[in-house]
Design a protein around this motif. Structure first.
Motif, PDB file in Angstrom:
ATOM      1  N   LEU A 430      33.490  41.879  37.260  1.00 57.80           N
ATOM      2  CA  LEU A 430      32.687  42.970  37.808  1.00 57.80           C
ATOM      3  C   LEU A 430      32.922  44.228  36.985  1.00 57.80           C
ATOM      4  O   LEU A 430      34.042  44.725  36.893  1.00 57.80           O
ATOM      5  CB  LEU A 430      33.064  43.218  39.266  1.00 57.80           C
ATOM      6  N   LEU A 431      31.871  44.750  36.398  1.00 59.64           N
ATOM      7  CA  LEU A 431      32.019  45.879  35.475  1.00 59.64           C
ATOM      8  C   LEU A 431      32.688  47.075  36.153  1.00 59.64           C
ATOM      9  O   LEU A 431      33.583  47.711  35.575  1.00 59.64           O
ATOM     10  CB  LEU A 431      30.648  46.278  34.923  1.00 59.64           C
ATOM     11  N   ALA A 432      32.269  47.396  37.374  1.00 63.42           N
ATOM     12  CA  ALA A 432      32.805  48.576  38.055  1.00 63.42           C
ATOM     13  C   ALA A 432      34.258  48.404  38.462  1.00 63.42           C
ATOM     14  O   ALA A 432      34.957  49.395  38.696  1.00 63.42           O
ATOM     15  CB  ALA A 432      31.950  48.900  39.275  1.00 63.42           C
ATOM     16  N   ALA A 433      34.719  47.161  38.573  1.00 60.94           N
ATOM     17  CA  ALA A 433      36.113  46.913  38.937  1.00 60.94           C
ATOM     18  C   ALA A 433      37.050  47.026  37.748  1.00 60.94           C
ATOM     19  O   ALA A 433      38.271  47.119  37.924  1.00 60.94           O
ATOM     20  CB  ALA A 433      36.249  45.536  39.582  1.00 60.94           C
ATOM     21  N   THR A 434      36.504  47.016  36.554  1.00 63.41           N
ATOM     22  CA  THR A 434      37.341  47.003  35.350  1.00 63.41           C
ATOM     23  C   THR A 434      37.105  48.205  34.440  1.00 63.41           C
ATOM     24  O   THR A 434      37.792  48.347  33.421  1.00 63.41           O
ATOM     25  CB  THR A 434      37.088  45.709  34.549  1.00 63.41           C
ATOM     26  N   HIS A 435      36.128  49.068  34.784  1.00 65.51           N
ATOM     27  CA  HIS A 435      35.805  50.223  33.952  1.00 65.51           C
ATOM     28  C   HIS A 435      35.557  51.437  34.851  1.00 65.51           C
ATOM     29  O   HIS A 435      35.042  51.298  35.968  1.00 65.51           O
ATOM     30  CB  HIS A 435      34.543  49.984  33.117  1.00 65.51           C
ATOM     31  N   ASN A 436      35.910  52.615  34.351  1.00 68.80           N
ATOM     32  CA  ASN A 436      35.553  53.819  35.078  1.00 68.80           C
ATOM     33  C   ASN A 436      34.109  54.198  34.758  1.00 68.80           C
ATOM     34  O   ASN A 436      33.454  53.564  33.929  1.00 68.80           O
ATOM     35  CB  ASN A 436      36.521  54.970  34.778  1.00 68.80           C
ATOM     36  N   LEU A 437      33.628  55.252  35.408  1.00 65.10           N
ATOM     37  CA  LEU A 437      32.213  55.593  35.289  1.00 65.10           C
ATOM     38  C   LEU A 437      31.828  55.921  33.852  1.00 65.10           C
ATOM     39  O   LEU A 437      30.782  55.481  33.354  1.00 65.10           O
ATOM     40  CB  LEU A 437      31.881  56.773  36.203  1.00 65.10           C
ATOM     41  N   GLU A 438      32.655  56.686  33.164  1.00 66.78           N
ATOM     42  CA  GLU A 438      32.337  57.058  31.795  1.00 66.78           C
ATOM     43  C   GLU A 438      32.352  55.840  30.883  1.00 66.78           C
ATOM     44  O   GLU A 438      31.496  55.709  29.983  1.00 66.78           O
ATOM     45  CB  GLU A 438      33.329  58.111  31.294  1.00 66.78           C
ATOM     46  N   GLU A 439      33.274  54.917  31.093  1.00 66.23           N
ATOM     47  CA  GLU A 439      33.315  53.697  30.294  1.00 66.23           C
ATOM     48  C   GLU A 439      32.072  52.845  30.526  1.00 66.23           C
ATOM     49  O   GLU A 439      31.521  52.266  29.583  1.00 66.23           O
ATOM     50  CB  GLU A 439      34.581  52.900  30.623  1.00 66.23           C
TER      51      GLU A 439
END
Length: 506
Positions: A430-439
């Motif tokens: 899950l992208l949001a579980a492994t990256h912050n908003l800017e990433e």
């Protein structure tokens, strides 16, 4: 199931494959939430199977891998189950003629447990001591693997790999005298999310889990009761909506009329919020709310929370369209169809080279250059899973001449996997579980990126915000607040997670 699995022997035997090898192009599906399943049933109508087929057509969005119908003609059960779309099989007169009787249940499937093979296609049917019993299931049992192991150790012989078969065995093993008591005893044993339609030689039975996670509605057509996952299945045949089946309720229809059983202690309902975000058809009414209106409200709230100066609002079709309408109406920014979707993609051949595969997103979406060239645009989509398709669409907008591309999601970030019938990757996928908003913004290539807040989602539903002590919905994918026990996930020995077809090709 591996994404490049060859067609099953069952499928070949039914003549259901074409060409050498097919797969869903994962590049087209990287940000797509997979629907669960859809169920339909009718009792007392001479054209029960034909009506069920129409109902399944309306529910096709809930599962495109397989479809099945079981009917009863007063003396025998008849079953037709096939891989593929409803229209591939059940639009043919000769198939419907093999399903005589005045009672029938049907199911469209997207598998979250069990492989996509013919023996897993529902409704499942078994001859029990008291007679035939067919069942179709929308949802996922969170103790299904545990119960399956116990049943097999006790001598049960499983014919499928789906958790629905557990329900058949639990009913069969019950020592109660009456069917409804055996059925209730089985439901007391299972955990998780379920809406069930069942058929015996005397009854049509519907059941909804105690929290009402999965939807189920009751309708009426020419004096005959109908059970369906969504109201759009009633609309297609001109049936009257009667009411929602209540959480924890079991409804029974036979020649004597209707009965309602409520064997579970009442609990605050927790319907799945994703029915409003993605799964249900926009023209359905779920829990008394118009899905279309709710999605527009999500878009309007998104505009309140994260608007930036732009020239046009562009939906990612089709799921982003209602939210984009709401965003446009609230912000006053014109709505434009800057992306055109090809609705006839279906399945694609395995591409011979990676460079050709990488152009696959254009088979499903293509830029409408005239609407976006030289403009600042806001893209609206319903949700973001991996980010693969979002990245390709942003690049497509820039290639078509968009001056700025701002991305907005009409739901909060998905941080946790689901165990109730939605096919989501583990947290690592899950992208949001492994990256912050800017990433995430940098990865998809947008000028800005924003999600609808959790409280904003609740405000759009008419609440002041999310009450942690009494959340009104199953919102665990955003909050991690799972509404039931997760027995299979808590086992010491490793257990296979839900089948995921969202994995990107290696």
């Amino acid at each position: 199931m591996d994404d490049q699995q060859s067609p099953s022997d069952d499928a070949k035997a039914q003549g259901l494959t074409t060409g050498p090898l097919y797969l869903e192009d994962p590049d087209l599906e990287g940000d797509t939430l997979r629907e669960e399943c859809g169920v339909f049933g009718i009792f007392g109508h001479p054209e029960a199977a034909a009506i069920t087929a129409l109902g399944l057509h309306a529910l096709q969005h809930r599962g495109q891998e397989a479809a099945g119908i079981v009917s009863f003609d007063g003396s025998r059960f008849h079953s037709e189950r096939r891989l593929g779309l409803v229209g591939d099989t059940f639009s043919r007169r000769e198939v419907i003629e093999r399903l005589p009787g005045n009672a029938a249940i049907g199911h469209v499937r997207y598998s979250t447990t069990g492989e996509t093979i013919l023996r897993n296609v529902q409704p499942l049917f078994a001859e029990l001591n008291a007679g035939g019993f067919a069942v179709g299931h929308n949802g996922n049992l969170t103790n299904g693997l545990t119960l399956r192991r116990e049943l097999v150790r006790g001598g049960a012989m499983m014919q499928s790999t789906t958790d629905t078969e557990v329900i058949l065995h639990l009913v069969a093993q019950s020592k109660r005298n009456h069917f409804i008591d055996r059925f209730i005893e089985a439901l007391r044993t299972i955990e998780g999310a379920y809406s069930l339609v069942s058929l015996t030689n005397k009854k049509l039975v519907g059941a909804r889990d105690p929290l009402g996670i999965r939807p189920l509605v009751l309708g009426e057509f020419e004096g005959c009761p109908i059970l369906a996952s969504e109201t759009c299945a009633l609309d297609i045949i001109g049936a009257k909506y009667v009411r929602d089946v209540e959480p924890g309720e079991i409804v029974v229809f036979d020649e004597r009329g209707a009965q309602s059983h409520k064997p579970f202690p009442p609990k605050p309902p927790r319907p799945c919020i994703f029915e409003y975000i993605y799964f249900s058809r926009p023209d359905s009414i779920v829990g008394g709310r118009s899905v279309y209106d709710v999605r527009k409200a999500f878009g309007a709230q998104l505009a309140r929370e994260s608007h930036v100066p732009v020239d046009v609002v562009v939906p990612v079709p089709d799921s982003g369209v209602p939210a984009a309408v709401g965003y446009s109406q609230h912000s006053g920014v014109p709505f434009e169809l800057g992306i055109i979707r090809n609705h006839y993609v279906g399945r694609t051949f395995i591409q011979p080279t990676q460079s050709i595969r990488e152009s696959g997103v254009k088979m499903k979406h293509n830029a409408n250059r005239a609407a976006i060239e030289g403009k600042r645009i806001i893209l609206i989509d319903d949700s973001l899973v991996r980010g693969t398709t979002s990245r390709k669409i942003v690049r497509m907008m820039r290639d078509a001449g968009a001056r700025e591309v701002h991305f907005r999601l009409a739901s909060p970030p998905i941080l946790y996997p689901d165990y109730y019938g939605i096919d989501l990757p583990d947290r690592g996928g899950l992208l949001a579980a492994t990256h912050n908003l800017e990433e995430m913004r940098e990865l998809i290539g947008a000028d800005t990126l924003a999600f609808l807040s959790v409280d904003g989602m609740y405000r759009a539903m008419g609440y002041p915000g999310r009450d942690p002590a009494n959340p009104k919905f199953s919102d665990h994918c955003f909050t991690g607040a799972y509404p039931t026990n997760l027995t299979d996930q808590d086992q010491v020995e490793p257990t296979p997670r839900q089948l995921s077809l969202l994995a990107e090709a290696s």
